[in-house]
Structure formats: structure tokens, C-alpha cells
Design a protein around this motif. Structure first.
Motif, PDB file in Angstrom:
ATOM      1  N   LYS A  18       0.842  -1.200   0.000  1.00 21.48           N
ATOM      2  CA  LYS A  18       0.000   0.000   0.000  1.00 21.48           C
ATOM      3  C   LYS A  18       0.872   1.243   0.000  1.00 21.48           C
ATOM      4  O   LYS A  18       1.897   1.298   0.680  1.00 21.48           O
ATOM      5  CB  LYS A  18      -0.931  -0.011   1.198  1.00 21.48           C
ATOM      6  N   ASP A  19       0.453   2.220  -0.799  1.00 16.49           N
ATOM      7  CA  ASP A  19       1.186   3.489  -0.813  1.00 16.49           C
ATOM      8  C   ASP A  19       0.854   4.282   0.436  1.00 16.49           C
ATOM      9  O   ASP A  19       0.071   3.839   1.284  1.00 16.49           O
ATOM     10  CB  ASP A  19       0.925   4.261  -2.109  1.00 16.49           C
ATOM     11  N   SER A  20       1.417   5.467   0.567  1.00 19.49           N
ATOM     12  CA  SER A  20       1.239   6.267   1.782  1.00 19.49           C
ATOM     13  C   SER A  20      -0.213   6.676   2.017  1.00 19.49           C
ATOM     14  O   SER A  20      -0.602   6.987   3.137  1.00 19.49           O
ATOM     15  CB  SER A  20       2.137   7.505   1.749  1.00 19.49           C
ATOM     16  N   VAL A  25      -0.602  -1.059  -4.442  1.00 20.25           N
ATOM     17  CA  VAL A  25       0.410  -0.921  -5.486  1.00 20.25           C
ATOM     18  C   VAL A  25       0.925  -2.327  -5.773  1.00 20.25           C
ATOM     19  O   VAL A  25       1.408  -3.021  -4.876  1.00 20.25           O
ATOM     20  CB  VAL A  25       1.585  -0.023  -5.033  1.00 20.25           C
ATOM     21  N   GLN A  88       5.867  10.964   4.105  1.00 21.01           N
ATOM     22  CA  GLN A  88       6.089  11.351   2.712  1.00 21.01           C
ATOM     23  C   GLN A  88       6.303  12.859   2.594  1.00 21.01           C
ATOM     24  O   GLN A  88       7.222  13.312   1.920  1.00 21.01           O
ATOM     25  CB  GLN A  88       4.924  10.909   1.834  1.00 21.01           C
ATOM     26  N   PRO A 100       9.062   6.580  -4.324  1.00 20.53           N
ATOM     27  CA  PRO A 100       7.843   6.298  -3.570  1.00 20.53           C
ATOM     28  C   PRO A 100       8.093   5.943  -2.110  1.00 20.53           C
ATOM     29  O   PRO A 100       9.036   5.212  -1.795  1.00 20.53           O
ATOM     30  CB  PRO A 100       7.219   5.125  -4.319  1.00 20.53           C
ATOM     31  N   PHE A 102       5.940   4.264   0.923  1.00 20.53           N
ATOM     32  CA  PHE A 102       4.756   3.435   1.088  1.00 20.53           C
ATOM     33  C   PHE A 102       4.186   3.559   2.493  1.00 20.53           C
ATOM     34  O   PHE A 102       4.670   4.339   3.309  1.00 20.53           O
ATOM     35  CB  PHE A 102       5.100   1.985   0.737  1.00 20.53           C
TER      36      PHE A 102
END
Length: 174
Positions: A18-20, A25, A88, A100, A102
Motif C-alpha cells: 500500500k502506498d502512503s 500498489v 512522505q 515512492p 509506502f
């Protein structure tokens, strides 16, 4: 991270993370790229050196098939206490990070993220599979196989030198 995934997977590309923001993803999106997977923390004594050098490495090789995947982790003295989105923002604002970042993960213990189970099963460290501290780095080849593991005290630019990027990693990037 998919519950059905385990350390038995054959390639990093088989994982979903999982992204932020919490969106899935599929790491198969990184097929054909050399990757450096790193557990990061914002309040660690190694933060400045690592983020600065990770950014430099990324900027130098991003157009040659190289990518850094950063996974915040709060398991080491609570040195990453904020949300994934705040991590991020911190990294982008302070270190101009473009790679990226995450969602936060656990890298040790019962709640270890499947991706980290896979990484640790493929390359153990000096004291076994356990991640010792923030900024442990895993080098992944274009096929999603773990090639090397580097501890916290190995600066990102030293990885470039140790591998002779002009020879070894660039060969993978071609």
C-alpha cells in the motif's frame, strides 16, 4: 499487503503493498527495474545521511531503470511516530525525495509485512534474518530477486561504490 502472500513467493514482483495513502500498489509495476528497498525513519541518527544519499542515488539512476522503494517503520525506539502521509511530506519537503514512500510496515515480529518476510528469508544479516535497525537496504534485480542486503551503517552511496555501479548495477540496468 495481501494475506495470501508469504516468504515463499519467488519474486518481489508478486507482492501487493500500500502506498502512503493506503492505495494498493502491485510491485509487478517495477518489473525490469533494479530496486533498493529500504525501511526508513524520520527521527533517527541515520536519517539525514540516508535520505540525502538515497535522493542522490535515485536522481543519478532513475532514468536508467533504478528505483528506490521506502517503507516507514516505527519499530526502532519509536523513531517514525507520524502517519505514512506525514512521512512522505517530511521526506519530500526536507530531502526533495521523488521515490515512492509506502505505508508504514513492521519489519520484525508477528506483524512483519509479507514483503519483509520475503526479503529477510532471501538475505539474512549478520545476526540472522531480523532487521537490526532503520535504513536496512535490500538490492533487488530486474527479475525481482534479492541480490544483497546492507545494514544501517552502510550509506547508500557506499552501495554504489561496493557494487562498482559502473560495472555491476549498470549491467543490470542495461
Amino acid at each position: 499487503m495481501g494475506a495470501a502472500q508469504s516468504a515463499d513467493e519467488k519474486s518481489l514482483h508478486e507482492f501487493v503493498v500500500k502506498d502512503s495513502k493506503g492505495d494498493e500498489v502491485y510491485l509487478r509495476a517495477y518489473e525490469g527495474k533494479v530496486l533498493l528497498v529500504v525501511n526508513v525513519a524520520s527521527n533517527c541518527g541515520f536519517t539525514k545521511q540516508n535520505y540525502t544519499q538515497l535522493t542522490e542515488l535515485h536522481n543519478r539512476y532513475k532514468d536508467k531503470g533504478f528505483e528506490i522503494l521506502a517503507f516507514p517503520c516505527n519499530q526502532f525506539l519509536g523513531q517514525e511516530p507520524t502517519t505514512s502521509q506525514e512521512v512522505q511530506k517530511f521526506a519530500c519537503d526536507r530531502y526533495k525525495v521523488e521515490f515512492p514512500i509506502f505505508q508504514k510496515v513492521c519489519v520484525n515480529g508477528q506483524e512483519t509485512a509479507p514483503l519483509y518476510k520475503y526479503l529477510k528469508a532471501r538475505k539474512t544479516g549478520f545476526f540472522g534474518s531480523r532487521i537490526k535497525w532503520n535504513f536496512t537496504k535490500f538490492l533487488i534485480d530486474k527479475e525481482g530477486r534479492v541480490i544483497s542486503r546492507y545494514g544501517t551503517t552502510t550509506p547508500p552511496l557506499a552501495i554504489e561504490i561496493l557494487l562498482g555501479v559502473g560495472h555491476c548495477v549498470c549491467k543490470w540496468l542495461i
